[in-house]
Design a protein around this motif. Structure first.
Motif, mmCIF file in Angstrom:
data_model
loop_
_atom_site.group_PDB
_atom_site.id
_atom_site.type_symbol
_atom_site.label_atom_id
_atom_site.label_comp_id
_atom_site.label_asym_id
_atom_site.label_seq_id
_atom_site.Cartn_x
_atom_site.Cartn_y
_atom_site.Cartn_z
ATOM 1 N N GLU A 82 0.783 -1.241 0.000
ATOM 2 C CA GLU A 82 0.000 0.000 0.000
ATOM 3 C C GLU A 82 0.810 1.285 0.000
ATOM 4 N N ASN A 83 1.967 1.220 0.672
ATOM 5 C CA ASN A 83 2.652 2.485 0.918
ATOM 6 C C ASN A 83 3.561 2.929 -0.212
ATOM 7 N N ARG A 84 3.263 2.442 -1.410
ATOM 8 C CA ARG A 84 4.175 2.839 -2.471
ATOM 9 C C ARG A 84 3.672 4.044 -3.237
ATOM 10 N N ARG A 85 4.586 4.969 -3.493
ATOM 11 C CA ARG A 85 4.204 6.138 -4.285
ATOM 12 C C ARG A 85 4.169 5.744 -5.754
ATOM 13 N N PRO A 86 3.361 6.458 -6.531
ATOM 14 C CA PRO A 86 3.384 6.164 -7.969
ATOM 15 C C PRO A 86 4.765 6.479 -8.541
ATOM 16 N N SER A 87 5.283 5.608 -9.373
ATOM 17 C CA SER A 87 6.593 5.877 -9.962
ATOM 18 C C SER A 87 6.467 5.791 -11.474
ATOM 19 N N ILE A 88 7.549 6.121 -12.161
ATOM 20 C CA ILE A 88 7.502 6.146 -13.631
ATOM 21 C C ILE A 88 7.030 4.804 -14.188
ATOM 22 N N ILE A 89 7.413 3.720 -13.530
ATOM 23 C CA ILE A 89 7.074 2.405 -14.084
ATOM 24 C C ILE A 89 5.645 1.963 -13.756
ATOM 25 N N THR A 90 5.042 2.581 -12.716
ATOM 26 C CA THR A 90 3.690 2.134 -12.350
ATOM 27 C C THR A 90 2.596 3.091 -12.837
ATOM 28 N N THR A 91 2.983 4.236 -13.390
ATOM 29 C CA THR A 91 1.953 5.177 -13.841
ATOM 30 C C THR A 91 1.708 5.030 -15.348
ATOM 31 N N GLU A 92 0.582 5.547 -15.791
ATOM 32 C CA GLU A 92 0.200 5.471 -17.208
ATOM 33 C C GLU A 92 -0.302 6.848 -17.635
ATOM 34 N N GLY A 93 -0.575 6.986 -18.912
ATOM 35 C CA GLY A 93 -1.238 8.193 -19.419
ATOM 36 C C GLY A 93 -0.473 9.471 -19.112
ATOM 37 N N ASP A 94 -1.238 10.542 -18.824
ATOM 38 C CA ASP A 94 -0.623 11.866 -18.632
ATOM 39 C C ASP A 94 0.384 11.876 -17.485
ATOM 40 N N GLU A 95 0.059 11.117 -16.426
ATOM 41 C CA GLU A 95 0.943 11.120 -15.269
ATOM 42 C C GLU A 95 2.316 10.561 -15.654
ATOM 43 N N HIS A 96 2.290 9.484 -16.445
ATOM 44 C CA HIS A 96 3.548 8.876 -16.891
ATOM 45 C C HIS A 96 4.289 9.815 -17.839
ATOM 46 N N THR A 97 3.545 10.416 -18.781
ATOM 47 C CA THR A 97 4.180 11.314 -19.760
ATOM 48 C C THR A 97 4.901 12.447 -19.031
ATOM 49 N N ARG A 98 4.253 12.965 -18.014
ATOM 50 C CA ARG A 98 4.844 14.080 -17.263
ATOM 51 C C ARG A 98 6.168 13.648 -16.625
ATOM 52 N N LEU A 99 6.182 12.508 -15.947
ATOM 53 C CA LEU A 99 7.409 12.047 -15.291
ATOM 54 C C LEU A 99 8.499 11.773 -16.320
ATOM 55 N N ARG A 100 8.107 11.145 -17.401
ATOM 56 C CA ARG A 100 9.077 10.750 -18.419
ATOM 57 C C ARG A 100 9.716 11.986 -19.060
ATOM 58 N N ARG A 101 8.876 13.005 -19.349
ATOM 59 C CA ARG A 101 9.400 14.234 -19.964
ATOM 60 C C ARG A 101 10.410 14.917 -19.059
ATOM 61 N N LEU A 102 10.107 14.914 -17.766
ATOM 62 C CA LEU A 102 10.985 15.626 -16.838
ATOM 63 C C LEU A 102 12.369 14.988 -16.736
ATOM 64 N N VAL A 103 12.465 13.690 -17.025
ATOM 65 C CA VAL A 103 13.769 13.033 -16.860
ATOM 66 C C VAL A 103 14.434 12.631 -18.171
ATOM 67 N N ALA A 104 13.689 12.732 -19.296
ATOM 68 C CA ALA A 104 14.187 12.167 -20.561
ATOM 69 C C ALA A 104 15.590 12.660 -20.910
ATOM 70 N N GLN A 105 15.792 13.973 -20.746
ATOM 71 C CA GLN A 105 17.061 14.536 -21.188
ATOM 72 C C GLN A 105 18.256 13.967 -20.432
ATOM 73 N N SER A 106 18.043 13.687 -19.159
ATOM 74 C CA SER A 106 19.146 13.163 -18.346
ATOM 75 C C SER A 106 19.546 11.756 -18.776
ATOM 76 N N PHE A 107 18.694 11.108 -19.589
ATOM 77 C CA PHE A 107 18.999 9.738 -20.016
ATOM 78 C C PHE A 107 19.207 9.633 -21.518
ATOM 79 N N SER A 108 19.566 10.743 -22.143
ATOM 80 C CA SER A 108 19.760 10.741 -23.591
ATOM 81 C C SER A 108 21.039 9.966 -23.929
ATOM 82 N N PRO A 109 21.181 9.537 -25.201
ATOM 83 C CA PRO A 109 22.428 8.887 -25.604
ATOM 84 C C PRO A 109 23.640 9.765 -25.299
ATOM 85 N N ARG A 110 23.491 11.080 -25.470
ATOM 86 C CA ARG A 110 24.631 11.957 -25.214
ATOM 87 C C ARG A 110 25.020 11.950 -23.731
#
Ligand code: HEM
Length: 409
Positions: A82-110
């Motif tokens: 129960e005590n788990r916060r939503p994370s990038i891997i457990t969220t879907e839709g807009d919530e997931h897109t938001r998390l993914r966008r915020l971190v995408a650049q830090s994980f680029s090939p460069r």
């Protein structure tokens, strides 16, 4: 009217009985040869054809079941369920897109390329002590310690904490291992320790930002939006957990495959420019992540089959990887000179919105490690008994991989 998946006559796979992975793989091949794309498992269905694995992973009606796995494994402890916060891997839709966008650049090939010199240093430091002896346990000497200093470097966490990181990552992932109830106390303690550690690190970096992932996550901003402290903790934990056991197990699988294919090992040493292809081929041939889990968020009709709401499916990345359409020629042949077929990437990083965030980083880590290992461990052979993790383990790899090689390189 579509037929419900539950009413179809399908072959049955029981992974707890079919412990032998090679035999299981062979069965998938037989089923696929008979034209099956779907087989029954103990708790749902496995999807075994390349097109359908991709099709389901890209279909947003299917949601990630990873958060439900502990319950499915019989865990009832509310601290875990129960005590788990939503994370990038457990969220879907807009919530997931938001998390993914915020971190995408830090994980680029460069961003991953910037860490390549650090990767080479870490691997060199690990090979140096064993190179003169001509023997090593690839798992204990190389794979286990390798990813943690890289993650520490990426995050900006002090290297000397790698043993703790390693322990936390392994314990948190043990939730998915099938033996979880015997290990609950250890897992809960690891989650609490990891949480406290990350909160402390975030506080430090807020006051003293640096050129590291943590500082950029703290500063990450899109249209005025930021990650909250809770989200930061979850994200950093996801990176530590997602980025350690995966890479180290994948490396052990890779070296084991190469030990069976000495000509390919010699070829990689001679032609290090083959490293990118070699990594794709080894991940296709033996991926550490064999499958992922999804559930139907609503009644879904797919290929004229009805999957009632909450049905579990397991898209088999391993089966997709040996689908005949993925390779020119026999998918059971290991060949690092293979040119990947366009649009038919190896599937061990998944597909769709949850496609591995750390794929560029993992690719770089494996490329750097395998080239250095091939060059400094020529004539590599297995010498002793290789032990593997149980087939029910979420992330598969070797426990012990004793090898000999020509010393002094
Ligand atoms: C060879 C090593 C790796 C393999 C085989 C691997 C495999 C995967 C797979 C299959 C998924 C999709 C899971 C799903 O669809 O349910 C995934 C997601 C993810 N991976 Fe990796 N991974 C590796 C390395 C890494 C690294 C190095 C990091 C971070 C530094 C990382 C972080 C993540 C994260 C955060 C997600 C969730 C992404 C999302 O839900 O949007 N992984 N990984």
């Amino acid at each position: 009217m579509p037929t419900s998946a539950h009413d179809l006559e399908l072959p049955v796979i029981d992974p707890t009985v079919e412990m032998d992975r090679a035999a299981r793989t062979e069965r998938y091949r037989t089923f696929a040869g008979e034209g099956h794309w779907l087989v029954r498992t103990l708790i749902g269905f496995a999807v075994i054809s390349y097109d359908d694995v991709v099709g389901i992973l890209r279909d947003r009606r299917w949601h990630n079941a990873i958060a439900k796995l502990p319950e499915m494994m019989g865990i009832t402890d509310p601290d875990i369920t129960e005590n788990r916060r939503p994370s990038i891997i457990t969220t879907e839709g807009d919530e997931h897109t938001r998390l993914r966008r915020l971190v995408a650049q830090s994980f680029s090939p460069r961003a991953a390329d910037r860490l390549r010199p650090a990767m080479r240093n870490v691997v060199t430091d690990l090979i140096d002590p064993v190179a003169p002896t001509g023997r090593a346990d690839i798992v204990a000497d190389i794979c286990e310690p390798y990813p943690i200093p890289i993650i520490c470097e990426l995050l900006g966490a002090p290297k000397e904490h790698w043993r703790d990181f390693s322990r936390w990552a392994e314990a948190v992932l043990a939730i998915f291992n099938g033996t979880v109830n015997e290990e609950l106390d250890r897992i809960k303690q690891a989650i609490a320790e990891l949480n406290d550690y990350v909160v402390g690190l975030i506080e430090e970096r807020r006051d003293d930002p640096r050129d590291d992932l943590l500082s950029s996550l703290i500063a990450a901003e899109e249209e005025g939006d930021r990650l909250s402290t809770g989200e930061l903790v979850t994200m950093v934990s996801a990176v530590i957990v997602g980025g350690t056991d995966t890479t180290r197990n994948q490396l052990s699988c890779a070296v084991a495959v190469f030990a069976d294919h000495p000509d390919q090992w010699a070829l990689l040493a001679e032609q290090p420019e083959l490293a990118p292809q070699a990594v794709e081929e080894v991940m296709r041939y033996m991926g550490a992540v064999r499958g992922v889990a999804r559930f139907a968020s609503e009644d879904i009709v797919y290929r004229d089959v009805l999957f009632p709401k909450n049905t579990f499916v397991f898209p088999s990345l391993a089966a997709a990887n040996i689908d005949p359409s993925v390779t020119d020629g026999d998918p059971f042949t290991f060949d690092i000179r293979r040119e990947p077929i366009k649009g038919r990437m190896q599937m061990t990083f998944g597909s769709g919105i949850h496609y591995c965030l750390g794929a560029s980083l993992a690719r770089a880590e494996l490329q750097e490690a395998l080239v250095l290992l091939a060059q400094r461990m020529p004539n590599l052979r297995v010498d002793g008994h290789v032990t593997w993790k149980p087939p029910t383990t979420a992330i598969f790899g070797a426990d012990h991989l004793p090898v000999t090689f020509d010393p002094g390189h």
